[in-house]
Design a protein around this motif. Structure first.
Motif, PDB file in Angstrom:
ATOM      1  N   THR A  72      63.157  47.095  16.323  1.00  0.00           N
ATOM      2  CA  THR A  72      63.253  46.675  14.926  1.00  0.00           C
ATOM      3  C   THR A  72      64.716  46.519  14.514  1.00  0.00           C
ATOM      4  OG1 THR A  72      62.974  48.998  14.448  1.00  0.00           O
ATOM      5  CG2 THR A  72      61.078  47.589  14.007  1.00  0.00           C
ATOM      6  N   GLY A  90      66.377  43.046  13.774  1.00  0.00           N
ATOM      7  CA  GLY A  90      66.035  42.195  12.637  1.00  0.00           C
ATOM      8  C   GLY A  90      67.193  41.873  11.717  1.00  0.00           C
ATOM      9  N   VAL A 137      60.740  35.239  18.915  1.00  0.00           N
ATOM     10  CA  VAL A 137      61.459  34.893  17.680  1.00  0.00           C
ATOM     11  C   VAL A 137      61.648  33.386  17.628  1.00  0.00           C
ATOM     12  CG1 VAL A 137      63.543  35.280  16.302  1.00  0.00           C
ATOM     13  CG2 VAL A 137      62.708  37.093  17.823  1.00  0.00           C
ATOM     14  N   ASP A 194      57.369  39.556  11.130  1.00  0.00           N
ATOM     15  CA  ASP A 194      58.432  39.840  10.154  1.00  0.00           C
ATOM     16  C   ASP A 194      59.229  38.565   9.970  1.00  0.00           C
ATOM     17  OD1 ASP A 194      57.943  42.451   9.746  1.00  0.00           O
ATOM     18  OD2 ASP A 194      59.477  43.201  11.138  1.00  0.00           O
ATOM     19  N   ILE A 205      62.871  37.174   8.957  1.00  0.00           N
ATOM     20  CA  ILE A 205      64.247  37.643   8.779  1.00  0.00           C
ATOM     21  C   ILE A 205      64.974  36.585   7.949  1.00  0.00           C
ATOM     22  CG2 ILE A 205      66.323  38.487   9.949  1.00  0.00           C
ATOM     23  CD1 ILE A 205      63.634  40.069  10.542  1.00  0.00           C
ATOM     24  N   MET A 214      59.815  36.715  13.422  1.00  0.00           N
ATOM     25  CA  MET A 214      59.718  37.621  14.583  1.00  0.00           C
ATOM     26  C   MET A 214      58.253  37.988  14.789  1.00  0.00           C
ATOM     27  SD  MET A 214      62.373  40.648  13.906  1.00  0.00           S
ATOM     28  CE  MET A 214      63.228  41.315  15.225  1.00  0.00           C
TER      29      MET A 214
END
Ligand code: PLP
Length: 464
Positions: A2, A5, A332, A369, A371, A415
């Motif tokens: 993590t 990120g 990603v 996620d 970013i 991600m």
């Protein structure tokens, strides 16, 4: 992972390796192997863990398995050839390929690598090639058709448990297969049932006993893979999704998937039919605990599988793929555009395609996620679908509608977490002549993650 990120860092990573990029973390792979080993050692079992590399093609995992003194399960000529070239000891390799072409059989036999045979045609070809090479071939036999709760488990693979004993006894000592040296039994079951695996292992131990009486020693039983992984935080979240999906398909709420895709559910004359056709993403018993329960399984009135194996001195082998890759990789991709479709839904186009994150599961039910370069303000929430680069309406990267804290900008990053097992490579294609994604390994060397901490998979092999 993590800690990765950060927008500036990902910008450098994507600039260097392209979009999408698959990022892996080898130490976590090592921890997964260790947790399997702990359970095996607790039970004092002779064992071998063979990483099923079909689940992820990176060479880094072959190297790491080798370093940790475990092996690799190979499913094709190229997989095997690469393992040999990387310096893996032949005794740590197995070939379980569903189709074994001549060059694969030849390579295995020349290198004294164990072949798991599926049918008599494979016996015939192995005998022929071994004769040509003036050598013997090491073989294990794949078995299927176990009876579980009064039902015979169908499989297209292997010899039926009801005929395999007579096949071995009638054929293996004859001249017909004189070059084949029998070492053990193998199965790999479809689905994720612990008790089916428990029953199958128990039946193989009993078969090994009967074979021993006839003069054939079973040195190992290989239980394949299929150990469940847990991808979600809570059971409630998993059940709530299922409930809301069913409601959406019945038209009792707004759609939560693109085109109201039922992911296996359908409405037929007003009735909901079918079932959720995805991987079971929430599992309380998972990975090494799942394997431990197969070992601790007791057939009625019998000792546990582990006790039986220990007493008989039979080595337990397994071929975990997905479960060794849990929490070790992510994909990603860079945001290319945003638009609203004719229904008003927001589509966020990513620099990747549907084959770069796809398994046999109808959808991948983990939230990614995003970013952002510019942090979201309050009240910017938006629902989006992520779309890919193929010229197909169905190139929707996740079928679920996702709620984000704001609409991503061009150049933001998405991600996708925990994609190393099957999601990255299993179906990847080069249609439209897109480059395949670059595979990199990350290991932090300084105080903060930096571009120098990322190495291409092809460079990791130099660690051997
Ligand atoms: C023979 C064999 N072994 C091992 C595996 C790995 O299974 P998993 O990745 O679910 O552990 C498979 C998967 O299809 C397989 O066919």
């Amino acid at each position: 992972m993590t800690e990765l990120g950060k927008h500036e860092l990902l910008e450098e990573v994507i600039e260097q390796f392209g979009s999408p990029v698959n990022i892996h973390h080898l130490p976590s792979f090592g921890s997964n192997i260790k947790s399997f080993e702990n359970e095996l050692e607790k039970r004092e079992l002779k064992h071998k863990i063979l990483f099923a590399r079909k689940a992820n093609k990176c060479q880094g995992f072959v190297v790491e398995s080798h370093k940790l003194n475990q092996g690799v399960d190979t499913a094709s000529y190229n997989e095997l050839k690469e393992c040999i070239a990387l310096g893996v000891d032949p005794s740590q390799l197995v070939v379980t390929a569903a189709i074994k072409e001549e060059r694969l059989l030849r390579l295995a036999i020349q290198n004294e690598i164990l072949l798991i045979l599926d049918n008599e045609d494979e016996f015939i070809q192995v005998q022929k090639i071994a004769n040509e090479l003036h050598t013997d071939a090491r073989i294990g036999i794949r078995v299927s058709g176990f009876t579980h709760e009064d039902q015979k488990l169908y499989s297209r693979f292997g010899f039926d448990i009801e005929i395999v004993e007579s096949f071995i006894c009638n054929n293996l000592t004859s001249n017909k297969y004189s070059a084949l040296s029998y070492e053990g039994l193998h199965f790999h079951l479809n689905g994720y049932s612990i008790s089916q695996r428990g029953v199958a292992l128990n039946a193989c131990v009993a078969l090994a006993d009967r074979l021993k009486e006839k003069g054939y020693t079973t040195h190992f039983i290989d239980i394949g893979g299929g150990f469940l992984v847990n991808y979600l935080e809570s059971q409630q979240e998993w059940e709530a999704f299922d409930e809301q999906l069913r409601k959406a398909v019945k038209g009792e709420r707004d759609e939560i998937t693109h085109g109201n895709n039922g992911l296996g559910y359908e409405l037929l004359e007003g009735e909901l039919i079918g079932r959720l056709n995805t991987y079971p993403y929430y599992n309380e018993v998972n990975k090494s605990n799942f394997m431990a329960q197969v070992l601790d399984y007791k057939a009625e009135g019998e000792k546990s599988n582990a006790q039986l194996l220990r007493e008989k001195g039979i080595e337990i082998r397994m071929e975990p793929g997905r479960s060794l890759l849990d929490q070790i990789g992510m994909t990603v991709a860079r945001v290319a555009f945003r638009k609203q479709d004719s229904k008003g839904d927001w589509l966020v186009g990513l620099e990747m395609n549907m084959t770069q994150m796809r398994s046999s599961s109808t959808d991948f039910l983990l939230d990614p996620d995003v970013i952002f370069k510019e942090k979201p303000a309050t009240n910017d929430e938006v629902e989006v679908y992520f779309t890919g680069a193929y010229c197909l309406e169905q190139d929707i990267l996740l079928k679920r509608k996702l709620s984000l804290s704001k609409l991503p900008d061009i150049g933001d990053f998405v991600m996708f977490i925990n994609t190393a097992g099957y999601m990255m490579h299993f179906y990847e294609s080069e249609a439209h002549l897109f480059d395949l994604a670059t595979n990199v390994f990350y290991e932090k060397t300084g105080d903060r993650p930096a571009l120098v901490d990322f190495a291409r998979d092809a460079h990791v092999q130099q660690l051997v």
